[in-house]
Enzyme design. Structure first.
Site, PDB file in Angstrom:
ATOM      1  N   GLY A 294       0.802  -1.210   0.000  1.00  0.00           N
ATOM      2  CA  GLY A 294       0.000   0.000   0.000  1.00  0.00           C
ATOM      3  C   GLY A 294       0.840   1.267   0.000  1.00  0.00           C
ATOM      4  N   CYS A 295       0.464   2.200   0.865  1.00  0.00           N
ATOM      5  CA  CYS A 295       1.105   3.516   0.895  1.00  0.00           C
ATOM      6  C   CYS A 295       2.568   3.459   1.308  1.00  0.00           C
ATOM      7  CB  CYS A 295       0.335   4.444   1.834  1.00  0.00           C
ATOM      8  SG  CYS A 295      -1.325   4.859   1.247  1.00  0.00           S
ATOM      9  N   ALA A 296       2.991   2.392   1.961  1.00  0.00           N
ATOM     10  CA  ALA A 296       4.401   2.249   2.349  1.00  0.00           C
ATOM     11  C   ALA A 296       5.261   1.733   1.205  1.00  0.00           C
ATOM     12  CB  ALA A 296       4.526   1.304   3.543  1.00  0.00           C
ATOM     13  N   GLY A 297       4.638   1.344   0.102  1.00  0.00           N
ATOM     14  CA  GLY A 297       5.348   0.620  -0.944  1.00  0.00           C
ATOM     15  C   GLY A 297       6.469   1.372  -1.621  1.00  0.00           C
TER      16      GLY A 297
ATOM     17  N   LEU B 146       4.039   5.166   5.516  1.00  0.00           N
ATOM     18  CA  LEU B 146       3.290   4.271   6.394  1.00  0.00           C
ATOM     19  C   LEU B 146       2.278   3.494   5.571  1.00  0.00           C
ATOM     20  CD1 LEU B 146       2.572   6.925   9.170  1.00  0.00           C
ATOM     21  CD2 LEU B 146       4.418   5.248   9.160  1.00  0.00           C
TER      22      LEU B 146
END
Length: 366
Positions: free
Chosen positions: A143-146, A348
């Site tokens: 997700g957004c941490a990728g 995150l």
């Protein structure tokens, strides 16, 4: 030590102003929330002015099967990634000359907004003249941490193989996961926030034969990374996979979690690197939303000016999940830096987790 040599971004073809998406949400959700007008303030209060999408607005007015949406994801994610890679390897802002695809030793493709087997990296390699011996490393579910995770894993690869050139491609088509019949508040918030985007980052090991093609006097070197998982926090962020596709999970507690959890996490990382908050020149933050940026500032006691680039990317593009932090990195790499300037990349994502990357701007021969 590894060097971030080049970054590029790709702009999906359909740009929608936030006022347009607000009216669409009012039309779609009007019969489902008695306090809709109050809830719709998330569109105007989120500091997003426009977002880019892979498909036009009329596409969202019709129902689409999971298969139809996923087939479109595979097609567009592949073609958009190809364009981002071309620009990254021939980006005259960062490189003196083009780097050939067959000079890439490993291809890391990060995506969580669709499913593909063979994975997207194989499809991309069939569209560009990569060596058939290029290592393929698909990353899904971050997700957004990728974006930061992809950079971290490229660093790990270059630590093991210092002659290597590694491409990190982050592609998310969040719009194709949109659920017309999901009347949850999480879906409404996601409709106000998420968008589509693609970014590509070239990372070179310290002994790469392509280092002579670096154009800027100073480049960001990766000094270290840290990945952290918060135990038993699977319900904070992610997808629920149902018969009709991917349904967003987006806890309202995320800003509070950041305020309580992030500072000791970052402190541990910086202390291990003998760095303090005060030593940082740049904060390369994934802008998950206005409340997330505010939580960064409060938790880390940052000067709000250090989040200006993240705020600008959010304003112009929304939250594109994994590529977003690389959009921020691209703009920061265009700025002039002093020798020894330090930057912290932070993102995150589901897990709940964080990925941190410490950068230092140095000359090639420093």
């Amino acid at each position: 030590m590894s060097i971030i040599a080049s970054v590029s971004t790709f702009k999906p073809p359909h740009t929608l102003k936030q006022e347009v998406t607000t009216e669409f949400a009012r039309e779609l959700f009007g019969d489902n929330f008695h306090d809709l007008e109050r809830l719709l303030t998330v569109f105007s209060n989120g500091q997003i002015e426009e977002r880019q999408f892979a498909v036009p607005l009329k596409w969202f007015r019709q129902e689409h099967s999971f298969q139809e949406r996923n087939d479109l994801y595979i097609e567009l994610a592949t073609s958009f990634s190809v364009e981002a890679i071309k620009h990254c390897l021939d980006n005259n802002v960062f490189l003196k000359d083009k780097i050939a695809e067959n000079a890439i030793d490993a291809l890391i493709v990060v995506s969580s907004s669709g499913l593909s087997t063979p994975s997207l990296d194989a499809r991309i390699m069939n569209a560009l003249p990569f060596s058939p011996y290029t290592k393929r490393i698909p990353l899904w579910g971050l997700g957004c941490a990728g974006g930061a995770s992809g950079v971290s894993r490229a660093f790990d690869y270059c630590q093991a193989y210092p002659e290597a050139n590694v491409l990190v491609v982050c592609v998310e088509l969040c719009s194709l996961t949109f659920q017309r019949n999901d009347r949850s508040k999480s879906n409404l918030i996601g409709t106000s926030l998420f968008a589509d985007g693609v970014a590509c980052c070239l990372i070179m090991g310290k002994n790469s034969s392509s280092l002579s093609l670096l154009k800027q006097t100073l480049q960001p070197r990766i000094l270290g990374t840290q990945a952290t998982l918060m135990p038993n926090s699977e319900d904070v962020m992610g997808w629920e996979v149902k018969d009709n596709g991917l349904h967003v999970v987006f806890s309202r507690d995320i800003p509070n979690i950041i305020k309580k959890w992030l500072k000791p996490n970052v402190e541990r990382f910086l202390q291990a690197q003998n760095i303090t908050f005060q030593d940082l020149t740049e904060f390369i933050a994934h802008p998950g939303g206005k409340k997330v940026i505010d939580a960064y500032i409060e938790a880390l006691q940052l000067d709000p000016k250090m989040t200006q680039v993240s705020q600008q990317i959010l304003k112009q593009h929304g939250n594109m999940s994994s590529p977003t932090v690389l959009y921020v990195l691209e703009e920061i790499m265009k700025k002039e830096h002093g020798n020894g300037d330090l930057g912290l990349m932070a993102a995150l994502g589901p897990g709940f987790s964080s990925e941190l990357v410490l950068l230092e701007w140095k000359g090639f021969y420093s």
